[in-house]
Design a protein around this motif. Sequence first.
Motif, short mmCIF file in Angstrom:
data_model
loop_
_atom_site.label_atom_id
_atom_site.label_comp_id
_atom_site.label_asym_id
_atom_site.label_seq_id
_atom_site.Cartn_x
_atom_site.Cartn_y
_atom_site.Cartn_z
N MET A 1 29.32 58.65 80.41
CA MET A 1 29.32 57.56 81.35
C MET A 1 30.55 56.69 81.08
O MET A 1 30.90 56.44 79.94
N TYR A 2 31.20 56.25 82.12
CA TYR A 2 32.40 55.43 81.97
C TYR A 2 32.18 54.08 82.62
O TYR A 2 31.51 54.00 83.64
N PRO A 3 32.66 52.99 82.12
CA PRO A 3 33.54 52.96 80.96
C PRO A 3 32.78 53.31 79.68
O PRO A 3 31.60 53.00 79.55
N TYR A 4 33.48 53.96 78.77
CA TYR A 4 32.88 54.40 77.52
C TYR A 4 32.52 53.19 76.65
O TYR A 4 33.34 52.29 76.47
N GLN A 5 31.33 53.16 76.13
CA GLN A 5 30.87 52.09 75.25
C GLN A 5 30.77 52.63 73.82
O GLN A 5 29.93 53.48 73.55
N PRO A 6 31.65 52.17 72.92
CA PRO A 6 31.61 52.69 71.55
C PRO A 6 30.36 52.24 70.81
O PRO A 6 29.80 51.17 71.09
N THR A 7 29.95 53.06 69.88
CA THR A 7 28.81 52.73 69.03
C THR A 7 29.28 51.76 67.94
O THR A 7 30.50 51.66 67.67
N PRO A 8 28.37 51.08 67.29
CA PRO A 8 28.76 50.23 66.15
C PRO A 8 29.50 51.02 65.07
O PRO A 8 30.44 50.53 64.46
N GLU A 9 29.09 52.27 64.87
CA GLU A 9 29.76 53.12 63.86
C GLU A 9 31.20 53.43 64.28
O GLU A 9 32.10 53.47 63.42
N GLU A 10 31.43 53.65 65.55
CA GLU A 10 32.79 53.91 66.02
C GLU A 10 33.67 52.67 65.87
O GLU A 10 34.83 52.77 65.46
N LEU A 11 33.13 51.51 66.18
CA LEU A 11 33.89 50.27 65.99
C LEU A 11 34.20 50.05 64.51
O LEU A 11 35.32 49.67 64.15
N GLU A 12 33.23 50.32 63.66
CA GLU A 12 33.45 50.19 62.23
C GLU A 12 34.50 51.17 61.74
O GLU A 12 35.31 50.85 60.87
N SER A 13 34.51 52.39 62.32
CA SER A 13 35.51 53.37 61.90
C SER A 13 36.92 52.89 62.22
O SER A 13 37.86 53.16 61.46
N MET A 14 37.09 52.15 63.32
CA MET A 14 38.40 51.57 63.66
C MET A 14 38.79 50.51 62.63
O MET A 14 39.93 50.48 62.15
N GLU A 15 37.85 49.63 62.30
CA GLU A 15 38.13 48.58 61.32
C GLU A 15 38.53 49.18 59.97
O GLU A 15 39.48 48.74 59.34
N THR A 16 37.80 50.20 59.55
CA THR A 16 38.09 50.86 58.28
C THR A 16 39.45 51.54 58.31
O THR A 16 40.25 51.42 57.37
N TRP A 17 39.75 52.25 59.41
CA TRP A 17 41.02 52.95 59.53
C TRP A 17 42.18 51.96 59.42
O TRP A 17 43.14 52.19 58.68
N PHE A 18 42.09 50.83 60.14
CA PHE A 18 43.19 49.87 60.10
C PHE A 18 43.26 49.11 58.78
O PHE A 18 44.36 48.75 58.33
N ALA A 19 42.15 48.87 58.12
CA ALA A 19 42.20 48.24 56.79
C ALA A 19 42.96 49.14 55.82
O ALA A 19 43.81 48.67 55.04
#
Length: 143
Positions: A1-19
């Motif tokens: 379904m679009y727009p795609y809604q990220p999961t909390p885990e996906e958002l956390e994976s972005m934060e971790t990657w950038f840290a």
Amino acid sequence: MYPYQPTPEELESMETWFAEYDALAERGALEELADRAVFPMNLATDVPGGYAAVRQWTRAEYIEAMQHAIGTGTAGLDLESTRTPRFVSENLVVVETEATMTIEGRRQHMHYADLLVRTEDGWAFQTMVQGGWGHGWPAARRG
């Protein structure tokens, strides 16, 4: 379904990657930064004279550009960033960043975006969109 809604885990994976990315940048670990990218890397920037410029960087060109921009960890780099990830899908994320980079007491404010792609090894950046990288490009490389 679009727009795609990220999961909390996906958002956390972005934060971790950038840290992790920021920690590598602060150390000047250029080879390790390049390991987090997909090459050739797309670059959209501008050049003197008011025009946009696009090209692709090889791994070696990326490392050389980063060496000039952030050094190799000896310049006392400090990064402060606020990032807004916008998931296009579960495998594509455009990340808008407001950042302040301090090198040897000089502060520089930046606004840029990156396209991250999910690979078999995890997230990797593939496209940079940021002004100012085109200085010194020959005219043939500007478009």
